[in-house]
Design a protein around this motif. Structure first.
Motif, PDB file in Angstrom:
ATOM      1  N   TRP A  34     -10.409 -11.649  -2.601  1.00  0.00           N
ATOM      2  CA  TRP A  34      -9.667 -11.231  -2.378  1.00  0.00           C
ATOM      3  C   TRP A  34      -8.964 -10.316  -3.519  1.00  0.00           C
ATOM      4  N   TYR A  35      -8.727  -9.336  -3.126  1.00  0.00           N
ATOM      5  CA  TYR A  35      -8.151  -7.601  -3.815  1.00  0.00           C
ATOM      6  C   TYR A  35      -6.734  -7.857  -3.386  1.00  0.00           C
ATOM      7  N   ARG A  36      -5.748  -7.169  -4.185  1.00  0.00           N
ATOM      8  CA  ARG A  36      -5.077  -6.284  -3.444  1.00  0.00           C
ATOM      9  C   ARG A  36      -4.839  -5.488  -3.561  1.00  0.00           C
ATOM     10  N   THR A  86       4.690  -8.014  -2.345  1.00  0.00           N
ATOM     11  CA  THR A  86       4.678  -6.598  -1.492  1.00  0.00           C
ATOM     12  C   THR A  86       3.384  -6.069  -1.413  1.00  0.00           C
ATOM     13  N   ALA A  87       2.522  -5.620  -0.855  1.00  0.00           N
ATOM     14  CA  ALA A  87       1.436  -5.751  -1.283  1.00  0.00           C
ATOM     15  C   ALA A  87       0.256  -5.389   0.475  1.00  0.00           C
ATOM     16  N   PHE A  88      -0.704  -4.701   0.534  1.00  0.00           N
ATOM     17  CA  PHE A  88      -1.728  -4.454   1.212  1.00  0.00           C
ATOM     18  C   PHE A  88      -2.752  -5.701   0.840  1.00  0.00           C
ATOM     19  N   TYR A  89      -3.232  -7.201   1.527  1.00  0.00           N
ATOM     20  CA  TYR A  89      -3.723  -7.593   0.887  1.00  0.00           C
ATOM     21  C   TYR A  89      -5.799  -7.683   1.752  1.00  0.00           C
ATOM     22  N   THR A 107      -3.789  -7.360   5.225  1.00  0.00           N
ATOM     23  CA  THR A 107      -2.727  -7.612   6.140  1.00  0.00           C
ATOM     24  C   THR A 107      -1.864  -7.052   4.907  1.00  0.00           C
ATOM     25  N   ARG A 108      -0.990  -6.629   5.432  1.00  0.00           N
ATOM     26  CA  ARG A 108      -0.008  -6.211   4.795  1.00  0.00           C
ATOM     27  C   ARG A 108       1.259  -6.452   4.524  1.00  0.00           C
ATOM     28  N   LEU A 109       1.895  -7.082   3.440  1.00  0.00           N
ATOM     29  CA  LEU A 109       2.902  -8.355   3.336  1.00  0.00           C
ATOM     30  C   LEU A 109       4.104  -7.439   2.905  1.00  0.00           C
ATOM     31  N   THR A 110       5.187  -8.338   3.287  1.00  0.00           N
ATOM     32  CA  THR A 110       6.853  -7.661   2.601  1.00  0.00           C
ATOM     33  C   THR A 110       7.196  -8.218   2.768  1.00  0.00           C
ATOM     34  N   VAL A 111       8.056  -8.602   1.512  1.00  0.00           N
ATOM     35  CA  VAL A 111       9.109  -9.774   1.100  1.00  0.00           C
ATOM     36  C   VAL A 111      10.141  -8.614   1.831  1.00  0.00           C
ATOM     37  N   VAL A 112      11.643  -9.407   2.689  1.00  0.00           N
ATOM     38  CA  VAL A 112      13.118  -9.553   2.848  1.00  0.00           C
ATOM     39  C   VAL A 112      13.784 -10.191   2.441  1.00  0.00           C
TER      40      VAL A 112
END
Lengths: 112, 111
Positions: A34-36, A86-89, A107-112
């Motif tokens: 797994w990379y960020r 928040t990043a692209f994993y 997977t693009r993760l976003t904190v809302v």
């Protein structure tokens, strides 16, 4: 088709929530990673696993956890302890030895 | 600790031009070096893998060279096309450790 599947493609997390990113491969690869990726930062290693039921921390493991119960699966959990998730994993895999690495679509993760 | 540097960070060229992307690494005791392409919002696509015993690898219009002793690799793209526009990343494998990546070169090929 053989390959690496990451899901979901987009993920939204509320403050204080844990979320799990899926990575599945049908290439019979031994090692998974797994990379960020953040803008301007390049890819940074979070965790990796070279065999089932074993994994090692990468450079930025704090706030993340993984498991490797099956050869084809390496899920990543982003915990509430990760302060800036928040990043692209990106998930990757390869066979044992000095072989070519292959990546999923991210997977693009976003904190809302 | 292995460090990988890619220069330039960004490059813009007219269509049809031949171009060279550079990658350097600090620890020459590598097992292999891999070049990837990344389109915006997408994963990485493997382009070429060079083992430490090899000097170069070719795939179509792409040619990658490796000089272990000087800690350098180049990716040569012949007759560039607008479809080549992407970010190109190099990564090295040292010992039993995972790949270490450079920050990439963002290439724009102008029609």
């Amino acid at each position: 088709d053989g390959g690496i599947t990451q899901s979901p493609k987009y993920l939204f997390r509320k403050e204080g929530q844990n979320v799990t990113l899926s990575c599945e491969q049908n290439l019979n690869h031994d090692a998974m990673y797994w990379y960020r990726q953040d803008p301007g930062q390049g890819l940074r290693l979070i965790y990796y696993s070279q065999i089932v039921n074993d994994f090692q921390k990468g450079d930025i493991a704090e706030g993340y956890s993984v498991s490797r119960e099956k050869k084809e699966s390496f899920p990543l959990t982003v915990t509430s302890a990760q302060k800036n998730p928040t990043a692209f994993y990106l998930c990757a895999s390869r066979r044992a030895g000095n072989t070519e690495a292959f990546f999923g679509q991210g997977t693009r993760l976003t904190v809302v | 600790k292995q460090e990988v540097t890619q220069i330039p960070a960004a490059l813009s060229v007219p269509e049809g031009e031949n171009l060279v992307l550079n990658c350097s690494f600090t620890d020459s005791a590598i097992y292999n070096l891999q070049w990837f392409r990344q389109d915006p919002g997408k994963g990485l696509t493997s382009l070429l893998l060079i083992q430490s015993s090899q000097r170069e690898q070719t795939s179509g219009r792409l040619n990658a060279s490796l000089d272990k002793s000087s800690g350098r690799s180049t990716l040569y793209i012949a007759a560039s096309q607008p479809g080549d526009s992407a970010t190109y990343l190099c990564a090295v494998k040292t010992g039993n450790t995972p790949l270490v990546f450079g920050k990439g070169t963002r290439l724009s090929v102008i029609a």
